[in-house]
Design a protein around this motif. Structure first.
Motif, PDB file in Angstrom:
ATOM      1  N   TYR A 284       0.827  -1.201   0.000  1.00 14.63           N
ATOM      2  CA  TYR A 284       0.000   0.000   0.000  1.00 14.63           C
ATOM      3  C   TYR A 284       0.865   1.256   0.000  1.00 14.63           C
ATOM      4  CZ  TYR A 284      -3.367   3.512   1.538  1.00 14.63           C
ATOM      5  OH  TYR A 284      -4.146   4.644   1.619  1.00 14.63           O
ATOM      6  N   SER A 285       1.919   1.248   0.815  1.00 18.35           N
ATOM      7  CA  SER A 285       2.788   2.418   0.903  1.00 18.35           C
ATOM      8  C   SER A 285       3.559   2.642  -0.387  1.00 18.35           C
ATOM      9  CB  SER A 285       3.753   2.268   2.079  1.00 18.35           C
ATOM     10  OG  SER A 285       4.549   3.420   2.230  1.00 18.35           O
TER      11      SER A 285
ATOM     12  N   ARG B 254       2.496   2.095  -3.309  1.00 19.26           N
ATOM     13  CA  ARG B 254       1.585   2.607  -4.332  1.00 19.26           C
ATOM     14  C   ARG B 254       1.048   3.998  -3.987  1.00 19.26           C
ATOM     15  NH1 ARG B 254      -1.305   0.647  -8.540  1.00 19.26           N
ATOM     16  NH2 ARG B 254      -3.346   1.606  -8.966  1.00 19.26           N
TER      17      ARG B 254
END
Length: 291
Positions: A22-23, A25
């Motif tokens: 997530y980080s 992206r």
């Protein structure tokens, strides 16, 4: 045994991977969320774990003593190994002594031993944090700042939790439920936050990171079995101490190294590589804890 190891480690690595991906992206700003977790959720978890009636600080004295001895002995064994690490003593020794108890240790021990393991993991967390921000910071900076103890909310949460347990204070049900809900947020948030931090890190001095991580984990394994020979713990306490020894270096090591400008790139590399090597060392630790 393989299925038990998988059931303990896979949830941990899955949440770290979620935070990492997530980080990579989105690149979120986690500063506020991390501060909320450390300043609110973590003290609340410490309080509710230690205030449980099942927690007995007298019976935990041997485990507390063994934990302190392990931290010091790990540093003592690692001391002569510094020259093989490629880092200075100020950068290498804190990484050898202080592990990532919060994001990895608490969920690992809780998954391995169930709810009764949480209080034991919290004892490790409190001891490690107090020594980390006094002794560890002292090794890096050359002086000890005792304000990091009495101004630390984790210390006050510990005092209040033990007092509540011994005085048998009964919290109102709504307060207990609120605290439990806040504390339950901690573990997944810390794991995903760790993944996000690793995603934003860069490995410079990779060779130093590999050398230091292997030396550190080897030194800690030697130290933990020496401690268990001196202080023969059993059951959950024995297993928790072995798992504690197999944890990767604490992320706080990098924060202190950056603050005091003690080879922060080498410390960051050691922390990152240590977490990668934990893919192998944590299953080994679980196997050693249960044999």
């Amino acid at each position: 045994m393989f299925s038990k190891i998988a059931s303990i480690t896979l949830p941990i690595f899955t949440l770290v991977l979620v935070g990492f991906l997530y980080s990579r992206r989105v690149k979120p700003d986690l500063g506020g969320a991390n501060k909320l977790v450390v300043d609110v959720a973590l003290p609340v978890l410490i309080f509710i774990s230690l205030s449980a009636k099942s927690f007995d600080p007298i019976s935990a004295l041997s485990f507390t003593g063994a934990s302190i001895v392990l931290i010091f002995l790990s540093g003592l064994i690692a001391w002569p190994l510094t020259k093989f690490s490629g880092a200075t003593q100020q950068a290498f020794l804190p990484c050898a002594m202080f592990t990532n108890v919060g994001p990895i240790g608490i969920p690992l021990i809780a998954l391995a031993y169930g709810p009764e393991g949480t209080a034991t993991a919290v004892v490790l967390l409190v001891i490690s944090n107090i020594l980390h921000f006094t002794l560890g910071a002292g090794v890096m900076s050359g002086k000890v700042d005792w304000r990091m103890v009495y101004a630390n909310p984790l210390v006050w949460a510990t005092v209040m939790g033990v007092a509540s347990s011994q005085l048998r204070w009964e919290l109102p049900e709504w307060v207990q439920t609120s605290c439990t809900m806040i504390g339950s947020v901690l573990v997944p948030m810390m794991l995903m936050s760790l993944g996000a931090r690793l995603a934003s890190s860069q490995i410079a001095d990779a060779r130093v990171g590999v050398q230091s991580s292997v030396l550190i984990l080897t030194a800690r394994l030697v130290a933990v079995f020496m401690v268990l020979w001196l202080i023969p713990l059993q059951g959950l306490e024995r297993g928790a101490l072995i798992l504690f020894a197999c944890l990767p270096p604490a992320v706080f090591n990098f924060m202190l190294a950056d603050k005091f400008q003690v080879e922060p790139n080498k410390v960051a590399s050691t922390v990152i590589v240590g977490h990668l090597l934990s893919l192998a060392f944590l299953p080994l630790g679980i196997w050693l804890a249960f044999i």
